[in-house]
Design an enzyme around this catalytic site. Sequence first.
Site, short mmCIF file in Angstrom:
data_model
loop_
_atom_site.label_atom_id
_atom_site.label_comp_id
_atom_site.label_asym_id
_atom_site.label_seq_id
_atom_site.Cartn_x
_atom_site.Cartn_y
_atom_site.Cartn_z
CE1 TYR A 63 -26.97 -101.79 -12.15
CE2 TYR A 63 -28.08 -103.91 -12.25
CZ TYR A 63 -27.87 -102.70 -11.62
OH TYR A 63 -28.56 -102.40 -10.47
CB SER A 164 -34.75 -98.12 -7.93
OG SER A 164 -33.55 -98.35 -7.22
CG ASN A 165 -32.02 -95.61 -5.42
OD1 ASN A 165 -31.54 -96.11 -4.41
ND2 ASN A 165 -31.68 -96.00 -6.64
CD GLN A 186 -33.00 -102.76 -6.52
OE1 GLN A 186 -31.84 -102.51 -6.84
NE2 GLN A 186 -33.79 -103.53 -7.27
#
Length: 325
Positions: A63, A164-165, A186
């Site tokens: 991020y 995640s995913n 997530q």
Amino acid sequence: MVSQVFPLSTYFPTVSRIAYGCMGLGGGWDKDPITTKDISHAHSVIDAAMSYGINFFDHADIYRLGKAEQVFGEVLKQKPELRDSMIIQSKCGIRFKEANLPGRYDFSEKWIKHSVEGSLRRLNTEYLDILMLHRPDPLMQIHELAETLMTLQADGKVKHFAVSNMNQFQVEFLQKNLDTPIIANQIEMSLGKLDWLNDGVLVGSDGNNSVDFVSGTLEYCQTKHIQLQAWGCLAQGKYSEQGLNSECEHIRRTSKLVLKLAQKHHATAEAVVIAFLMKHPSNIQPIIGTTNLERIKGATMALDFELTRDEWYSLFVSARGEALP
């Protein structure tokens, strides 16, 4: 009132029902250094989130090219007492394009350990409450990955693990090789991304093959008490007042309905969109990412009411843009 009991509370009894996603902190998606303004902004956002009862913070090593974690860590450096009141989750496994290499995924021992060390340093913390594998790596060596994760846990650098995913089969494959539970998954879920619901209602119906979701994932996570977390939960603001001007008729219609329900429940449009997720029996944890302090407050208003069954279905069918089969 919405129930506060959901899967993550098994591991964190005081965990907030809504999480804050930190992707918007730290300035631009560039290599410019963080500024005092970035740090001050992060202070304001974190203080606001915690004042409204949010103590779960979702990060990823990528991020803002690491700056989201860095600016968050600067806040913790100035206010170290906050750490004990927080649950910090970060992700690893995505590598950006560089030199002659494409963007790719990497679950190798070397990269995961490198990522975790970087996150700990930037966040100014000795441990992550949760380490999440960001996207499936086709070249994952399961035994190497499992050994790496268990070493990180044994060394006290990571308390728990999540994904995640991933679909149910990927989660199950990983879990069978781990001696510690996977506690969260997530995935993208919102009023604007409905395949997680369409998968169930279109069984045996025309259009089922076009659903972009692996059947059984919701049920598997519920059965195994794996927390479902929703990224993109606000649908990029599609159903706020800006949706009234959409070129798409069913988005305009759904936006009107959202605003009508917001008025009825003395809440905001954001709260209604989140309440739609929280009505689902899998006890979804929405992850909000707005850096607008008023919108953070408005989103947490979802905790003050619960949509009725009729209201929920009205939103679902309206957002689908067509009747149920």
